[in-house]
Design a protein around this motif. Structure first.
Motif, mmCIF file in Angstrom:
data_model
loop_
_atom_site.group_PDB
_atom_site.id
_atom_site.type_symbol
_atom_site.label_atom_id
_atom_site.label_comp_id
_atom_site.label_asym_id
_atom_site.label_seq_id
_atom_site.Cartn_x
_atom_site.Cartn_y
_atom_site.Cartn_z
ATOM 1 N N VAL A 32 35.263 -122.041 -61.533
ATOM 2 C CA VAL A 32 34.653 -120.534 -61.731
ATOM 3 C C VAL A 32 33.565 -120.330 -60.749
ATOM 4 C CG1 VAL A 32 33.706 -118.957 -63.256
ATOM 5 C CG2 VAL A 32 35.813 -120.625 -63.876
ATOM 6 N N ARG A 33 32.827 -121.450 -60.789
ATOM 7 C CA ARG A 33 31.296 -121.139 -59.976
ATOM 8 C C ARG A 33 31.516 -120.980 -58.259
ATOM 9 N NH1 ARG A 33 28.710 -124.791 -63.537
ATOM 10 N NH2 ARG A 33 29.614 -126.693 -62.351
ATOM 11 N N LEU A 34 32.936 -121.930 -57.949
ATOM 12 C CA LEU A 34 33.213 -121.933 -56.606
ATOM 13 C C LEU A 34 33.820 -120.425 -56.310
ATOM 14 C CD1 LEU A 34 32.975 -123.983 -54.136
ATOM 15 C CD2 LEU A 34 35.807 -124.159 -54.743
ATOM 16 N N VAL A 35 34.766 -119.905 -57.008
ATOM 17 C CA VAL A 35 35.266 -118.510 -57.060
ATOM 18 C C VAL A 35 34.100 -117.449 -56.961
ATOM 19 C CG1 VAL A 35 36.830 -116.779 -57.673
ATOM 20 C CG2 VAL A 35 37.381 -119.298 -57.945
ATOM 21 N N HIS A 36 33.033 -117.706 -57.892
ATOM 22 C CA HIS A 36 32.041 -116.629 -57.728
ATOM 23 C C HIS A 36 31.391 -116.797 -56.448
ATOM 24 C CE1 HIS A 36 31.886 -114.662 -61.776
ATOM 25 N NE2 HIS A 36 31.918 -115.837 -62.186
ATOM 26 N N LEU A 37 31.056 -117.905 -55.957
ATOM 27 C CA LEU A 37 30.440 -117.887 -54.745
ATOM 28 C C LEU A 37 31.031 -117.538 -53.519
ATOM 29 C CD1 LEU A 37 27.874 -119.158 -53.210
ATOM 30 C CD2 LEU A 37 29.223 -121.444 -53.162
ATOM 31 N N TYR A 38 32.387 -117.644 -53.505
ATOM 32 C CA TYR A 38 33.365 -116.915 -52.457
ATOM 33 C C TYR A 38 33.042 -115.528 -52.412
ATOM 34 C CZ TYR A 38 37.400 -115.004 -50.214
ATOM 35 O OH TYR A 38 38.267 -114.299 -49.736
ATOM 36 N N LEU A 39 33.006 -115.016 -53.745
ATOM 37 C CA LEU A 39 32.996 -113.543 -53.655
ATOM 38 C C LEU A 39 31.463 -113.038 -53.143
ATOM 39 C CD1 LEU A 39 34.934 -112.676 -57.044
ATOM 40 C CD2 LEU A 39 35.486 -112.272 -54.733
ATOM 41 N N ASP A 40 30.418 -113.917 -53.568
ATOM 42 C CA ASP A 40 29.115 -113.628 -53.314
ATOM 43 C C ASP A 40 28.760 -113.610 -51.898
ATOM 44 O OD1 ASP A 40 28.451 -113.351 -56.208
ATOM 45 O OD2 ASP A 40 27.670 -115.482 -56.256
ATOM 46 N N LEU A 41 29.683 -114.488 -51.216
ATOM 47 C CA LEU A 41 29.278 -114.596 -49.946
ATOM 48 C C LEU A 41 30.045 -113.602 -48.952
ATOM 49 C CD1 LEU A 41 29.828 -118.723 -49.555
ATOM 50 C CD2 LEU A 41 27.530 -117.244 -49.381
ATOM 51 N N GLY A 42 30.860 -112.988 -49.497
ATOM 52 C CA GLY A 42 31.795 -111.741 -48.849
ATOM 53 C C GLY A 42 33.026 -111.908 -48.752
ATOM 54 N N GLY A 43 33.693 -112.830 -49.640
ATOM 55 C CA GLY A 43 35.095 -112.918 -49.366
ATOM 56 C C GLY A 43 35.815 -111.784 -50.404
ATOM 57 N N ASN A 44 36.933 -111.286 -50.273
ATOM 58 C CA ASN A 44 37.472 -110.285 -51.230
ATOM 59 C C ASN A 44 39.044 -110.774 -51.429
ATOM 60 O OD1 ASN A 44 38.841 -109.312 -48.882
ATOM 61 N ND2 ASN A 44 38.179 -107.220 -49.269
ATOM 62 N N TYR A 45 39.368 -111.806 -50.959
ATOM 63 C CA TYR A 45 40.898 -111.997 -51.279
ATOM 64 C C TYR A 45 41.076 -113.317 -51.993
ATOM 65 C CZ TYR A 45 45.897 -112.764 -50.231
ATOM 66 O OH TYR A 45 47.399 -112.931 -50.163
ATOM 67 N N LEU A 46 41.639 -113.213 -53.270
ATOM 68 C CA LEU A 46 41.903 -114.504 -54.025
ATOM 69 C C LEU A 46 43.408 -114.548 -54.136
ATOM 70 C CD1 LEU A 46 39.294 -113.931 -56.692
ATOM 71 C CD2 LEU A 46 39.065 -115.364 -54.893
ATOM 72 N N GLU A 47 43.968 -115.779 -53.715
ATOM 73 C CA GLU A 47 45.478 -115.911 -53.911
ATOM 74 C C GLU A 47 45.679 -116.863 -54.508
ATOM 75 O OE1 GLU A 47 47.626 -115.482 -50.185
ATOM 76 O OE2 GLU A 47 48.363 -117.593 -50.461
ATOM 77 N N THR A 48 46.643 -117.031 -55.428
ATOM 78 C CA THR A 48 47.098 -118.375 -56.193
ATOM 79 C C THR A 48 48.403 -118.351 -56.352
ATOM 80 O OG1 THR A 48 46.652 -119.531 -58.466
ATOM 81 C CG2 THR A 48 46.606 -116.968 -58.262
ATOM 82 N N ALA A 49 49.101 -119.302 -57.377
ATOM 83 C CA ALA A 49 50.492 -118.883 -57.604
ATOM 84 C C ALA A 49 50.720 -119.615 -59.254
ATOM 85 C CB ALA A 49 51.136 -119.934 -56.688
ATOM 86 N N GLU A 50 51.710 -119.148 -59.734
ATOM 87 C CA GLU A 50 52.086 -119.823 -61.120
ATOM 88 C C GLU A 50 52.337 -121.337 -60.994
ATOM 89 O OE1 GLU A 50 55.709 -118.501 -64.145
ATOM 90 O OE2 GLU A 50 56.338 -118.957 -62.230
ATOM 91 N N SER A 51 52.709 -121.893 -59.945
ATOM 92 C CA SER A 51 52.987 -123.157 -59.849
ATOM 93 C C SER A 51 51.912 -124.126 -59.399
ATOM 94 C CB SER A 51 54.181 -123.478 -58.743
ATOM 95 O OG SER A 51 53.741 -122.729 -57.448
ATOM 96 N N TYR A 52 50.806 -123.451 -59.289
ATOM 97 C CA TYR A 52 49.541 -124.156 -59.017
ATOM 98 C C TYR A 52 49.016 -124.987 -60.441
ATOM 99 C CZ TYR A 52 49.454 -122.254 -54.301
ATOM 100 O OH TYR A 52 49.947 -121.925 -53.019
#
Length: 376
Positions: A32-52
Motif C-alpha cells: 500500500v505504501r508503494l502504491v501511494h508513493l507511485y501516485l505521489d511521484l506522478g504516476g496515474n496508471y495502476l494495472e493488476t489482474a485477478e490471477s495475481y
C-alpha cells in the motif's frame, strides 16, 4: 511525469504505469505504501489482474483506491472466456479494488486462436464486457498477448478493441518480431492504444535497464508498464524515464550487435545466411526456436545464478507445443543440413549456425512431457 494519449480512449496515461504482479511479494502495508508513493511521484496508471495472487494484488491496490480513486486510471484482467464467467470475475475484481468501475478491462493472455474463437462466440467473454460497458462497470476493453503476434493481428481485425498490451523489449524482438512488424502498425492505423509490458524481458535484461528502457521508448507506445517491489526500484524507474531519450535506429543496430543477452547465439533475423544450398529456411527455424524457449538454451556453461534465471524464463510462456507444430510443418527442416558452413560465413553476427540448427532441431522435435528437464 510525461502523459501520453492511449489511442482512441483519449486517456492520458503517465509514461510509467505500475504493474501489480510484484505487489504479491509484499506484505499488505508495504504494498500500500508503494502504491501511494507511485501516485505521489506522478504516476496515474495502476494495472493488476485477478490471477495475481488470486486477487491479492487487487486487494492491495484497493486499499489505496479507497481514498485516491479519482487520481488514477485502473486496469485489471481476467482469463475467463465466457460471458457468465467474465462478469463474475469482474464483480470480484470491483469488490477487491473498492471501485464501481475499471477504466480498462483486459482479456488476459489472448495467445491462441482457439481462445479468440471462444471470446468472440455467442455467449463469449466479449458479450459480457459489452454488457459491462453499458452498465458503466468497464470503460474500455483491451487484451494482453504474450507469444503469438498473428493471434493479436486477427483479434484487431475481428473486434474493435480500445487498447492492447504486448511484450516489447530488445531481446524478444528477435523471438517474436511480429509485435513490431505487424501488430504495432495495425494498432496505430486503427488508433488502438499500445501498452508495453516485459520491457526488461521478465528481468532477463536486469544488467542493462537504461538500454532496455531506451529501446522500448523508441517504439510508438503510450505507457510502459513496469513492476516494482521496493521504493528504490520505483524511484529509479521514475528517474530513468524522466531523463532517458529513445534509441535512434543507428544506436539500435549497434546495440543488437553488442548486447550481451543476444551474444553469439540469438538469431537477429537479418536473413543474410540465405539462400541455403539445401533450401533450409534458417531464420524461420530460429524463429520457431525463439517461440519454443526464447533461444535461451544455447549449450554454454554458466554460473548457477545465470543458469537458474535462464532455466526459469525459457519456458515462461508455455509455447512449446505451438512452436513444435510449426516446425512439424516445415520442409526441409534442420535435419537436411550438410554442415557446409556457407551460412556461417555470411552471418554478420558470427553465430555458430550449423550447431545452432542441430540444437533447434533437438528442441523442436523433443516429445518428452511438458515440464521435463530438457538438456540439449
Amino acid at each position: 511525469m510525461e502523459r501520453r494519449r492511449l489511442g482512441k480512449t483519449d486517456l492520458l496515461l503517465s509514461l510509467f504505469g505500475l504493474g501489480g504482479f510484484h505487489l504479491v511479494e509484499l506484505f499488505r502495508d508495504d504494498a500500500v505504501r508503494l502504491v501511494h508513493l507511485y501516485l505521489d511521484l506522478g504516476g496515474n496508471y495502476l494495472e493488476t489482474a485477478e490471477s495475481y495472487g488470486h486477487g491479492d494484488s487487487e486487494a492491495k491496490i484497493g486499499e489505496v483506491l479507497k481514498t485516491r480513486r479519482n487520481e488514477c486510471f485502473v486496469a485489471t484482467k481476467s482469463q475467463k472466456r465466457t460471458e457468465t464467467e467474465i462478469l463474475q470475475s469482474l464483480e470480484g475484481s470491483l469488490r477487491r479494488l473498492n471501485t464501481d468501475h475499471v477504466d480498462l478491462f483486459f482479456i488476459h493472455e489472448l495467445n491462441r486462436f482457439e481462445t479468440l474463437e471462444a471470446i468472440t462466440a455467442p455467449g463469449g467473454a466479449l458479450e459480457g464486457l459489452e454488457r459491462a460497458k453499458r452498465e458503466g462497470k468497464v470503460r474500455y476493453v483491451a487484451f494482453s498477448s504474450h507469444v503469438t503476434p498473428e493471434v493479436a493481428v486477427k483479434a484487431l481485425e475481428v473486434y474493435p478493441f480500445d487498447a492492447l498490451m504486448i511484450p516489447l523489449n530488445y531481446f524478444d524482438r528477435f523471438n517474436f518480431p511480429g509485435w513490431e512488424t505487424e501488430v504495432l502498425p495495425l494498432a496505430r492505423a486503427r488508433d488502438v492504444g499500445i501498452l508495453a509490458m516485459k520491457v526488461f524481458a521478465d528481468g532477463f535484461l536486469w544488467r542493462h535497464p537504461e538500454e532496455a528502457l531506451r529501446y522500448t521508448l523508441s517504439l510508438p507506445v503510450s505507457c510502459l508498464v513496469l513492476g516494482a517491489n521496493t521504493e528504490e526500484y520505483l524511484r529509479k524507474d521514475f528517474a530513468l524515464l524522466e531523463r532517458l531519450t529513445p534509441m535512434s535506429e543507428s544506436e539500435k543496430e549497434e546495440w543488437f550487435t553488442k548486447a550481451p543477452e543476444l551474444g553469439r547465439y540469438v538469431c537477429r533475423q537479418c536473413g543474410e545466411c540465405l539462400p541455403c544450398p539445401e533450401g533450409i529456411d534458417i531464420p524461420r527455424i530460429f524463429l520457431l526456436e525463439g517461440q519454443y524457449d526464447r533461444q535461451m538454451k544455447d549449450d554454454l556453461v554458466r554460473d548457477p545464478a545465470e543458469y537458474a534465471l535462464r532455466d526459469r524464463l525459457r519456458f515462461w510462456f508455455g509455447n512449446q507445443d505451438y512452436a513444435q507444430r510449426g516446425y512439424a510443418q516445415l520442409f526441409p527442416n534442420a535435419s537436411a543440413c550438410t554442415q557446409c558452413g556457407v551460412c556461417e560465413e555470411r552471418c554478420p553476427y558470427g553465430l555458430p549456425v550449423v550447431k545452432k540448427l542441430a540444437i533447434a532441431h533437438g528442441k523442436l522435435t523433443d516429445q518428452r512431457p511438458p515440464g521435463y528437464t530438457r538438456i540439449f
